[in-house]
Write an enzyme that holds these catalytic residues in place. Sequence first.
Site, PDB file in Angstrom:
ATOM      1  N   LYS A 167      -5.219   6.142   2.360  1.00 37.30           N
ATOM      2  CA  LYS A 167      -6.137   6.150   3.999  1.00 37.30           C
ATOM      3  C   LYS A 167      -5.147   6.216   5.028  1.00 37.30           C
ATOM      4  CE  LYS A 167      -3.255   2.109   4.773  1.00 37.30           C
ATOM      5  NZ  LYS A 167      -3.419  -0.044   5.426  1.00 37.30           N
TER       6      LYS A 167
ATOM      7  N   ALA B 132      -1.173  -8.614  10.057  1.00 36.95           N
ATOM      8  CA  ALA B 132      -0.247  -9.136   9.848  1.00 36.95           C
ATOM      9  C   ALA B 132      -0.449  -9.927  10.856  1.00 36.95           C
ATOM     10  CB  ALA B 132       1.098  -9.169   9.359  1.00 36.95           C
TER      11      ALA B 132
ATOM     12  N   LYS C 191       0.946  -1.088  -0.202  1.00 39.24           N
ATOM     13  CA  LYS C 191       0.115   0.134  -0.080  1.00 39.24           C
ATOM     14  C   LYS C 191       0.617   1.136   0.460  1.00 39.24           C
ATOM     15  CE  LYS C 191      -3.733  -2.064   2.360  1.00 39.24           C
ATOM     16  NZ  LYS C 191      -4.089  -3.146   4.054  1.00 39.24           N
TER      17      LYS C 191
END
Lengths: 535, 336
Positions: B193, B142, B110
Amino acid sequence: MLANVDPRVLARATVTRVVEQTNLGSGPAGLDARDLLRETFYAERRRLESHPDAGEQAFFARARRDLERAGDAEARALLREVVSRYVDDLAGHFDRKVHALATRVVPRALGIMFGGAEGALTGGLGLEAFGERLVISGEVEALRRVAAVGPVLLAGTHASYLDPIVAAWALHRLGLPPFATAAARPLFEHPLIGPFVRRLGSYSVDESRTGAPLYREALKAYATLVLEHGGGDLVFPGGVRTASGALERRPKLGLLGTALPALRALALRGGAPARVFVVPCTISWPLVLEAETRVERWLEVALGARHVPRGDEFATTRRWLAFGRGLVSADLRVHVVIGRPLDPFGDDVDDEGSSRDPRGRRLDATRYLLDGGSLTVDPARDAEYTRMLAARVTASWRAGVAPLSTHLLAYAVFERLHREGRARDWARFLTDVAPDARVDLATIEADVMRLLDEVRALAGAGALRAPIDDEAKLAVARALKTFATYHPRPVLVREDGRLRVGDPALLAYYRNRLDGFGLLGAPSRVDLGAGEVLS
Amino acid sequence: MSQAPLTVAVLGAGNWGTALADLAARAGHSVRLWMRNPAQAEEIETKRTNAKAIPGYVVHERIRATTSLELAVRGADLVTVVIPTQSMRQVARGLGEVLAPEQPVLHATKGLEIDTLRRVSEILREETCARQIGVISGPNIAAEIAQGRPAGTLVASPFPRLVALGRRAFSSSRFRVFGGDDVLGVELAGALKNVVALAAGMATQMELGENAKALLITRGSAEIAGIARAMGARASTFAGLAGIGDLLVTCASPLSRNHRAGAALARGMTLEQAVASLGQVAEGVHTAKAARVLAARHGVEAPLLDRVHRVLYGGLAPADALKQLMRLPAGREVAG
């Protein structure tokens, strides 16, 4: 190349191919014969409402009835019958002596275009005279090299029915063997040019029929087989001639997508490395024969404007002759720019015809079709590959746009009117403002000078071609003379140090050729509706 | 498609790369996990731990570690790239030397490349022969996934075959993998984001309350979607796992780097101090710049993202940024 291929063999192979690909059950390509036949009959019924033809109506009415009663064997026979009919329609005008004649045919056809019909028919103009009307540039050597290694799909921009003839002449001038050419039906039926087109090795594309799925399948299979047999193929992926005047931005994937299955077929055959090339080609006309009817179409469909029929220039011999005389008297040239050769996935190819990845590493492009170790058909995947190819073809077309004086002047005048608040939206521009609009000539010459600077800067970066008329006053004078030679209502008229807009729709049409390059700080305006503010 | 086990290459053995490798291994596939660091590969191969990435995790037996890109990639049915954005181009260039044209590539990274604002799929296109490219993204911490806790994600690609492969490689009874095709939207959502997460960190530190945080997340999401839509992405992507889903988890987790960086700024630290206190640069510190450029380039108003940028680079105090935002005229909530 194609010269060795008997078109009748090609036609039979096409029928077999379409029938094979079309299963009665749901096949791997998801095509069901009965559904395809039904959809085809429906499309034909709709078409025949606007294009009545007693023989056709009787055939399809009978076929429709037969299908309802047909068992599997009968349905298969019906499929073959309909596809054969379409293939006859596509390739039936193919003259067997085609290619031996091509070297004589093309120049004579061109003679009619550029010399006026009487001139050429009476042998009034020599070959050189109209040969000079075409300026060919770009990746000419690369095209020659790849054409020696494998079949080429030449993908042209499409503004005029005359494009296939221009492109065919360009290929001839480059010393390449003739290409099969997807030419629109009216070209075949044209009294002056038709006989030549038929002998050019053309296959006819009936725009009114492309709604019928089996017609599309037959067309694609035929074009694919041309490439598989080693022939060059000349297509216009934009589909219809541009209506707004702008370069096509969303080419159709059908004919462009024939390079991929042709490559797969050649790879499955084994032997020498399989290669099929796609070469973009931008054709720039200083004047467009059909500009008036095309722009009316744009006003009608895209802008929702009231349709004002102006007659069909293409069908009118008088207009045709006027066009040819105009080109000659104003000493105009049609510019053909050859783009860099690509593989069917849109990769660059090198001098030997090998594909290169974006970092310049060699790659075996047929491997893009591997799945589980074998070359596969995957319609979703292959369509996505073709979209990637289309994106590169479109970019190449843009880079090949030749900014001619008519485009430059129309652009400068339109943007000046816009800056002065007199072109706030298309509807008002076309109906209220432009017909009487006048702009100061000196101001426009200054604008064209600025435009030329910007064009040169873009050309330096490879974003489009360098201007032909490099000086503002000269470009404006040339454009005015050009506009005056052909269009009954001149696009722009000079009146005491000012320019009057004579035909706002055509002004928009010629302006739009340079739309979307950001010239004079303007955003793309072509896709805006009639009432939307031209920001 | 046959259901024989796949060979999955995972490039990058950080926490998310390791977690994805674990998911694939547990689903029965054989996994080749590539990393640059030989000591880390040695640790995985001999001790079956990857302590720096996920402390306490025992590496699955079907995962093999390697430092050779060629050994990892050659013949793999699916290549998954999980490399920090700013190292992506370099690794992709190496990948381009060994990748075959038919091999599908999925990335789980990302971010946007700082200088070029390129998305990861664009970098992969520029540096390799890969064409079948996709992205995997969603609310995926994760450590939770490596612990076997339930989660879901999205695999997006215009190639249905790649989406199917991604689902097959990583799906399990504790990991739901949905499919989509809006790569652009998913990549922009995942990158931008992080800017909202910085703001969420500030809000948490300032003890503004849950209402304020929800306001911020929702408006932040709308601004990201506005930019992405102007660039050609689909609005619906932002209502999905890779959109609001990922944003929720990023803003909810006080341990995320972006969150902590935001909190540090709200405590009055400068950007340099905040970065120093974290020991690493939070992705949002880069993407705040990217968001500003993209918003301007596409003519989209993004006041919240803009204020985060000014806090980072314009000396604006978080409290003043909040005041400014609250005073802006509030128009129709959903534009267009």
